[in-house]
Design a protein around this motif. Structure first.
Motif, short mmCIF file in Angstrom:
data_model
loop_
_atom_site.label_atom_id
_atom_site.label_comp_id
_atom_site.label_asym_id
_atom_site.label_seq_id
_atom_site.Cartn_x
_atom_site.Cartn_y
_atom_site.Cartn_z
N ILE A 13 0.83 -1.20 0.00
CA ILE A 13 0.00 0.00 0.00
C ILE A 13 0.87 1.26 0.00
N LEU A 14 1.93 1.26 0.81
CA LEU A 14 2.78 2.44 0.90
C LEU A 14 3.51 2.72 -0.42
N LYS A 15 3.97 1.67 -1.09
CA LYS A 15 4.62 1.85 -2.40
C LYS A 15 3.64 2.48 -3.39
N ALA A 26 11.37 6.16 -4.43
CA ALA A 26 11.24 5.71 -3.04
C ALA A 26 11.33 4.19 -2.92
N ASN A 27 12.13 3.75 -1.95
CA ASN A 27 12.23 2.33 -1.59
C ASN A 27 11.62 2.17 -0.20
N VAL A 28 10.77 1.15 -0.03
CA VAL A 28 10.04 0.94 1.21
C VAL A 28 10.44 -0.39 1.84
N ALA A 29 10.71 -0.36 3.13
CA ALA A 29 10.96 -1.58 3.89
C ALA A 29 10.08 -1.53 5.13
N ALA A 30 9.40 -2.63 5.43
CA ALA A 30 8.53 -2.71 6.60
C ALA A 30 8.97 -3.87 7.48
N PHE A 64 -1.37 8.19 9.40
CA PHE A 64 -2.80 8.09 9.66
C PHE A 64 -3.49 7.34 8.52
N LEU A 65 -3.20 7.75 7.29
CA LEU A 65 -3.79 7.07 6.13
C LEU A 65 -3.37 5.60 6.06
N MET A 66 -2.10 5.34 6.29
CA MET A 66 -1.61 3.96 6.22
C MET A 66 -2.27 3.08 7.28
N THR A 67 -2.42 3.60 8.48
CA THR A 67 -3.07 2.83 9.54
C THR A 67 -4.50 2.47 9.14
N LEU A 68 -5.22 3.45 8.59
CA LEU A 68 -6.59 3.18 8.13
C LEU A 68 -6.62 2.17 6.99
N MET A 69 -5.79 2.38 5.99
CA MET A 69 -5.82 1.53 4.80
C MET A 69 -5.39 0.10 5.10
N VAL A 70 -4.33 -0.07 5.87
CA VAL A 70 -3.86 -1.43 6.19
C VAL A 70 -4.87 -2.13 7.09
N SER A 71 -5.41 -1.42 8.06
CA SER A 71 -6.40 -2.02 8.97
C SER A 71 -7.63 -2.48 8.20
N ARG A 72 -8.09 -1.67 7.26
CA ARG A 72 -9.25 -2.07 6.46
C ARG A 72 -8.94 -3.25 5.57
N ARG A 73 -7.77 -3.26 4.96
CA ARG A 73 -7.41 -4.38 4.09
C ARG A 73 -7.35 -5.69 4.87
N LEU A 74 -6.79 -5.64 6.08
CA LEU A 74 -6.61 -6.87 6.86
C LEU A 74 -7.82 -7.21 7.74
N GLY A 75 -8.74 -6.26 7.90
CA GLY A 75 -9.92 -6.51 8.69
C GLY A 75 -9.70 -6.49 10.19
N SER A 76 -8.56 -5.97 10.62
CA SER A 76 -8.29 -5.81 12.05
C SER A 76 -7.35 -4.62 12.23
N PRO A 77 -7.39 -3.99 13.41
CA PRO A 77 -6.58 -2.79 13.61
C PRO A 77 -5.08 -3.07 13.56
N VAL A 78 -4.37 -2.24 12.82
CA VAL A 78 -2.92 -2.34 12.71
C VAL A 78 -2.35 -0.92 12.77
N ALA A 79 -1.44 -0.68 13.69
CA ALA A 79 -0.77 0.61 13.76
C ALA A 79 0.43 0.59 12.82
N VAL A 80 0.62 1.70 12.10
CA VAL A 80 1.72 1.81 11.14
C VAL A 80 2.50 3.09 11.43
#
Length: 136
Positions: A13-15, A26-30, A64-80
């Protein structure tokens, strides 16, 4: 929630989001941060200052956007946490330094000391930097 899935979804999502923001290099590592139970990302880019924005406002909005988007994609809350050039670590160190100076000032003068207001994620993150032993 599976940390590996959270990290993979965050990177994907971030990429995509950074591409839409025209960060073409930009290169992204999580990675999963088990201590704070969140996904920590590091973005490497030649345009880090633009990504940080004034006083970190772009990074905060992106988190803020990433937390919302990842949480919605996975169906559970995820802090980013989205970081570049160790911005958040430097900010934490700055706040800790101010607090330690304030403590010394209170000891010497007896007058109260206040830190500048900060966002809730930074307040939570900064408290983890405090030593566990107290000095009198």
């Amino acid at each position: 929630m599976d940390p590996a899935k959270a990290c993979a979804a965050t990177e994907e999502i971030l990429k995509e989001l950074l591409g839409l923001m025209l960060f073409v290099d930009a290169n992204v590592a999580a990675r999963w941060d088990p201590e704070q139970e969140r996904v920590k990302t590091n973005v490497r880019t030649d345009e880090a200052e633009r990504l940080i924005g004034q006083d970190g406002m772009v990074l905060e909005a992106l988190q803020f956007l990433m937390t919302l988007m990842v949480s919605r994609r996975l169906g559970s809350p995820v802090a980013v946490q989205v970081d570049t050039n160790d911005y958040w670590q430097k900010k934490e160190n700055e706040i800790l330094s101010q607090a330690l100076k304030g403590i010394e000032n209170v000891r010497n003068t007896g007058k109260p000391f206040r830190l500048q207001p900060m966002e809730a994620p930074m307040r939570r993150s900064s408290t983890r930097a405090w030593p566990t032993t107290r000095t009198s």
